[in-house]
Design an enzyme around this catalytic site. Structure first.
Site, short mmCIF file in Angstrom:
data_model
loop_
_atom_site.label_atom_id
_atom_site.label_comp_id
_atom_site.label_asym_id
_atom_site.label_seq_id
_atom_site.Cartn_x
_atom_site.Cartn_y
_atom_site.Cartn_z
N ASP A 105 0.86 -1.17 0.00
CA ASP A 105 0.00 0.00 0.00
C ASP A 105 0.91 1.24 0.00
O ASP A 105 1.49 1.56 -1.03
CB ASP A 105 -0.90 -0.11 1.24
CG ASP A 105 -2.02 0.89 1.29
OD1 ASP A 105 -2.82 0.95 0.35
OD2 ASP A 105 -2.12 1.62 2.30
N ASP A 161 -7.35 -9.36 5.22
CA ASP A 161 -8.43 -9.37 6.22
C ASP A 161 -9.17 -8.05 6.32
O ASP A 161 -8.68 -6.99 5.93
CB ASP A 161 -7.86 -9.69 7.60
CG ASP A 161 -7.03 -8.54 8.16
OD1 ASP A 161 -6.11 -8.07 7.45
OD2 ASP A 161 -7.31 -8.08 9.28
N ARG A 167 -9.92 -13.84 5.70
CA ARG A 167 -8.67 -14.25 5.07
C ARG A 167 -8.88 -15.54 4.28
O ARG A 167 -8.15 -15.85 3.36
CB ARG A 167 -7.58 -14.49 6.12
CG ARG A 167 -7.17 -13.27 6.91
CD ARG A 167 -5.91 -13.59 7.73
NE ARG A 167 -5.63 -12.63 8.78
CZ ARG A 167 -4.96 -11.49 8.61
NH1 ARG A 167 -4.53 -11.17 7.41
NH2 ARG A 167 -4.73 -10.68 9.61
P1 IMP Z 1 1.83 -0.31 3.91
O1 IMP Z 1 2.94 -0.06 4.88
O2 IMP Z 1 0.89 0.86 3.84
O3 IMP Z 1 2.31 -0.71 2.55
O4 IMP Z 1 0.97 -1.47 4.57
C1 IMP Z 1 0.82 -2.69 3.97
C2 IMP Z 1 0.00 -3.57 4.87
O5 IMP Z 1 -1.27 -2.97 5.18
C3 IMP Z 1 -0.34 -4.87 4.15
O6 IMP Z 1 0.65 -5.85 4.39
C4 IMP Z 1 -1.69 -5.22 4.73
O7 IMP Z 1 -1.52 -5.93 5.93
C5 IMP Z 1 -2.32 -3.88 5.04
N1 IMP Z 1 -3.19 -3.46 3.92
C6 IMP Z 1 -2.97 -2.46 3.04
N2 IMP Z 1 -3.97 -2.35 2.15
C7 IMP Z 1 -4.85 -3.32 2.45
C8 IMP Z 1 -6.11 -3.73 1.87
O8 IMP Z 1 -6.60 -3.20 0.86
N3 IMP Z 1 -6.71 -4.79 2.48
C9 IMP Z 1 -6.21 -5.41 3.58
N4 IMP Z 1 -5.05 -5.07 4.14
C10 IMP Z 1 -4.37 -4.02 3.58
#
Ligand code: IMP
Ligand code: MG
Length: 193
Positions: A105, A161, A167
């Site tokens: 993300d 999730d 999940r």
């Molecule tokens: P980041 O540090 O923002 O890249 O966070 C990534 C983490 O956030 C992923 O490993 C997921 O656990 C969670 N995450 C981000 N987007 C989603 C989504 O659309 N659905 C579910 N979990 C998400």
């Protein structure tokens, strides 16, 4: 048969679409790492469903290892700094490491983790993610293997999730941002149909 989709949700990826892409990713990794023994590192828990399928699509003497992390969510602005709750079981010095993620993300968490893993001097360090939500990226990341581009929606299923549930959905559902708060209730019928 796909079930009827609740309002505010739609199927993003079917079981067959996921399976076909995972087979291709596995074949790419198999080709790129021929003659080597890569370690697939998964961050609990979201990436484990993808890992299980990907691992079996790679016909190499590959290994798996797991980490568990917790985010410091009290801080106002996300920084990506995490606390390691469970570290890898084995050293990665001199090893070819592939971090397997469900979704990237902002990239903040992963970029922090990659920094920590790099300090352990692996021979190589690459990333394989099933979903790449590139429009949300804050921390620039080099992603060697990406399954699918993901739009700016909340994705649920196949490891991802909503408040720890769903999940185990075998496909991936996109929940519109406006419907995220009620996602757990909206999605329940999908588990029983
Ligand atoms: P980041 O540090 O923002 O890249 O966070 C990534 C983490 O956030 C992923 O490993 C997921 O656990 C969670 N995450 C981000 N987007 C989603 C989504 O659309 N659905 C579910 N979990 C998400
Ligand atoms: Mg995750």
């Amino acid at each position: 048969m796909m079930p009827d989709m609740p309002d505010g949700t739609r199927v993003l990826l079917t079981r067959d679409e996921i399976a076909a892409r995972v087979t291709v990713l596995g074949a790419e990794i198999e080709r790129d790492y021929a003659g080597r023994e890569p370690v697939l590192v998964s961050v609990l828990k979201g990436g484990t469903v993808f890992l299980a399928d990907l691992f079996r699509a790679i016909d190499l003497p590959a290994r798996v290892d797991f980490m568990s992390i917790s985010r410091y969510e009290e801080s106002a602005a996300p920084t990506g700094v995490v606390r390691i709750l469970k570290d890898l079981d084995h050293d990665i010095v001199g090893r070819d490491v592939i971090v397997v993620e469900d979704i990237i993300d902002t990239g903040l968490t992963l970029s922090y983790l990659l920094g920590a893993l790099r300090q352990r001097e692996p021979a190589s360090l690459e990333v394989c993610t099933l979903l790449d939500k590139a429009v949300r990226r804050i921390a620039p990341l080099e992603i060697r293997y990406a399954g699918f581009d993901c739009p700016d929606v909340f994705a649920v299923g196949y490891g991802l999730d909503a408040s720890e549930r769903f999940r185990n959905l075998p496909f991936i559902v996109a929940v519109e941002r406006s419907a995220v708060a009620s996602a757990p209730e909206l999605l329940l019928p999908l588990l029983t149909s």
